[in-house]
Design an enzyme around this catalytic site. Sequence first.
Site, PDB file in Angstrom:
ATOM      1  N   ILE A 225     -14.126  97.308 -43.489  1.00 29.46           N
ATOM      2  CA  ILE A 225     -13.218  98.288 -44.079  1.00 29.46           C
ATOM      3  C   ILE A 225     -11.854  97.657 -44.340  1.00 29.46           C
ATOM      4  CG2 ILE A 225     -12.610  99.161 -41.765  1.00 29.46           C
ATOM      5  CD1 ILE A 225     -12.181 101.935 -43.061  1.00 29.46           C
ATOM      6  N   CYS A 226     -11.217  98.092 -45.412  1.00 29.30           N
ATOM      7  CA  CYS A 226      -9.861  97.657 -45.768  1.00 29.30           C
ATOM      8  C   CYS A 226      -9.856  96.130 -45.984  1.00 29.30           C
ATOM      9  CB  CYS A 226      -8.884  98.109 -44.688  1.00 29.30           C
ATOM     10  SG  CYS A 226      -7.145  98.109 -45.203  1.00 29.30           S
ATOM     11  N   ASP A 227      -8.927  95.411 -45.384  1.00 31.91           N
ATOM     12  CA  ASP A 227      -8.874  93.963 -45.602  1.00 31.91           C
ATOM     13  C   ASP A 227     -10.111  93.260 -45.041  1.00 31.91           C
ATOM     14  OD1 ASP A 227      -6.813  93.144 -47.214  1.00 31.91           O
ATOM     15  OD2 ASP A 227      -5.704  92.108 -45.641  1.00 31.91           O
TER      16      ASP A 227
ATOM     17  N   ALA B  58     -15.693  99.772 -47.302  1.00 34.46           N
ATOM     18  CA  ALA B  58     -14.834 100.931 -47.527  1.00 34.46           C
ATOM     19  C   ALA B  58     -13.408 100.479 -47.752  1.00 34.46           C
ATOM     20  CB  ALA B  58     -14.899 101.884 -46.333  1.00 34.46           C
TER      21      ALA B  58
END
Length: 199
Positions: free
Chosen positions: A102-104, A156
């Site tokens: 998720i994210c980075d 995500a």
Amino acid sequence: MKKTILFVILQQYADWEAAYIASAITIFGKNQYNIQTVSLSKDCISSIGGFHILPDYDMQSVPDDYQALILIGGMTWRSEEAKQVKTMVEDCYKKGKLLCGICDAAAFLGTVGVLNDVNHTGNNLNDLKKWAGAIYTGEMKYIAKQAVHDKNIITANGTATMEFAREILLALNIASTEKISDWYHFHKLGCYIAPMPQM
């Protein structure tokens, strides 16, 4: 025997991105799952929110027997040190285990090359392409969506904590689709709109 779920957390990890997933796995799993944390070392890790934990494993002691590898976002994935996680990601991918970011941390998966042949998402396609460079060839499979699950990979963006958690719960087949959906809506919409989920 309990199934192990590994959470990869680095310094300044996004604590909220891990909390919903870990607690839901524990509640729905009814003691069938063992939540464990992995980091670059066993030294104390601090979250963005200021929580401090001691990881269960470092890169040299990660167990081979686990069901899912979940990379939690944060402020350190672009550091040179974070590249140590690459071998673990590649091993998980080759063995066909559930691999999540998720994210980075989702973009980090792109730098390893494991997103090239699956539908996926992240914070920003242009940023992903710039960061991963020639290793990333999956632009046509990028979907501007909160969370995407394709084959054994779940990705995500950083605003999709609940969607990320939902996709992981569904992939683990930890409860019925209806129960997971009720859980998601309850936490996403609030108790005055969504009915109390049955756990």
